[in-house]
Write a protein that holds these residues in place. Structure first.
Motif, PDB file in Angstrom:
ATOM      1  N   UNK A  29      62.079  57.766  30.475  1.00 46.50           N
ATOM      2  CA  UNK A  29      60.917  57.147  31.253  1.00 46.50           C
ATOM      3  C   UNK A  29      60.857  55.797  31.019  1.00 46.50           C
ATOM      4  N   UNK A  30      60.520  55.073  31.941  1.00 48.64           N
ATOM      5  CA  UNK A  30      60.187  53.666  31.847  1.00 48.64           C
ATOM      6  C   UNK A  30      59.014  53.292  31.083  1.00 48.64           C
ATOM      7  N   UNK A  31      58.694  52.079  30.535  1.00 51.84           N
ATOM      8  CA  UNK A  31      57.511  51.611  29.971  1.00 51.84           C
ATOM      9  C   UNK A  31      56.154  52.149  30.807  1.00 51.84           C
ATOM     10  N   UNK A  32      56.342  51.780  32.184  1.00 49.43           N
ATOM     11  CA  UNK A  32      55.165  52.086  32.924  1.00 49.43           C
ATOM     12  C   UNK A  32      55.047  53.647  32.947  1.00 49.43           C
ATOM     13  N   UNK A  33      55.818  54.557  32.940  1.00 49.96           N
ATOM     14  CA  UNK A  33      55.833  55.919  33.236  1.00 49.96           C
ATOM     15  C   UNK A  33      55.400  56.526  31.685  1.00 49.96           C
ATOM     16  N   UNK A  34      55.797  55.770  30.701  1.00 49.07           N
ATOM     17  CA  UNK A  34      55.178  56.207  29.322  1.00 49.07           C
ATOM     18  C   UNK A  34      53.862  55.800  29.347  1.00 49.07           C
ATOM     19  N   UNK A  35      53.325  54.741  29.875  1.00 46.01           N
ATOM     20  CA  UNK A  35      52.005  54.298  29.599  1.00 46.01           C
ATOM     21  C   UNK A  35      51.061  55.232  30.563  1.00 46.01           C
ATOM     22  N   UNK A  36      51.450  55.700  31.854  1.00 46.33           N
ATOM     23  CA  UNK A  36      50.643  56.695  32.610  1.00 46.33           C
ATOM     24  C   UNK A  36      50.451  57.949  31.803  1.00 46.33           C
ATOM     25  N   UNK A  37      51.369  58.320  30.852  1.00 42.33           N
ATOM     26  CA  UNK A  37      51.235  59.561  30.050  1.00 42.33           C
ATOM     27  C   UNK A  37      50.542  59.150  28.699  1.00 42.33           C
ATOM     28  N   UNK A  38      50.096  58.114  28.464  1.00 46.12           N
ATOM     29  CA  UNK A  38      49.430  57.605  27.340  1.00 46.12           C
ATOM     30  C   UNK A  38      50.349  57.082  26.015  1.00 46.12           C
ATOM     31  N   UNK A  39      51.412  57.067  26.489  1.00 47.09           N
ATOM     32  CA  UNK A  39      52.795  56.788  25.344  1.00 47.09           C
ATOM     33  C   UNK A  39      53.119  55.454  25.479  1.00 47.09           C
ATOM     34  N   UNK A  40      53.816  55.000  24.449  1.00 43.52           N
ATOM     35  CA  UNK A  40      54.548  53.954  24.428  1.00 43.52           C
ATOM     36  C   UNK A  40      55.737  54.047  23.582  1.00 43.52           C
TER      37      UNK A  40
END
Length: 130
Positions: A29-40
């Motif tokens: 996943x990209x950073x944006x996709x991680x962020x949408x899942x509440x991850x980094x």
């Protein structure tokens, strides 16, 4: 999908596996996709692959844009939005709204292209300064 952007072995991209937009395998996943899942990405987590696509916005890089891909199973939850983070964000935004020329805080962020508020860019108004 363009074949020129697809290089799963990384042979043409210096060892970095590369996928065209929308073709990355599951688990990345990209950073944006991680962020949408509440991850980094975890501290020290390595980029394992990249996305590559053609874009008219990327004139300086020959019309090619890239985005790093991270492993989902190594990502960690985003930390809470603490009062300290809120104060830091408020201070950073205050700096972005303060004109360096007249030192007044505006209701908008100062343009980085112009470098000062609209009043300072316009200069003195002879009608008002009489």
């Amino acid at each position: 999908m363009s074949a020129r952007h697809l290089d799963p072995t990384g042979e043409r991209h210096g060892g970095m596996p590369t996928w065209a937009w929308g073709t990355a395998p599951a688990g990345l996943a990209t950073r944006d996709q991680l962020r949408r899942r509440g991850l980094r990405p975890a501290r020290g987590q390595q980029v394992v692959a990249q996305l590559e696509w053609a874009s008219s916005k990327a004139r300086r890089s020959g019309g090619i844009r890239t985005s790093n891909l991270y492993r989902l199973d190594e990502a960690v939850p985003v930390g809470p939005f603490t009062p300290g983070r809120a104060r830091g964000l408020a201070a950073a935004m205050r700096v972005r709204r303060t004109c360096p020329t007249c030192r007044t805080e505006q209701a908008y962020c100062i343009s980085t292209r112009l470098g000062e508020c609209a009043s300072c860019v316009a200069g003195p108004n002879p009608e008002v300064d009489r």
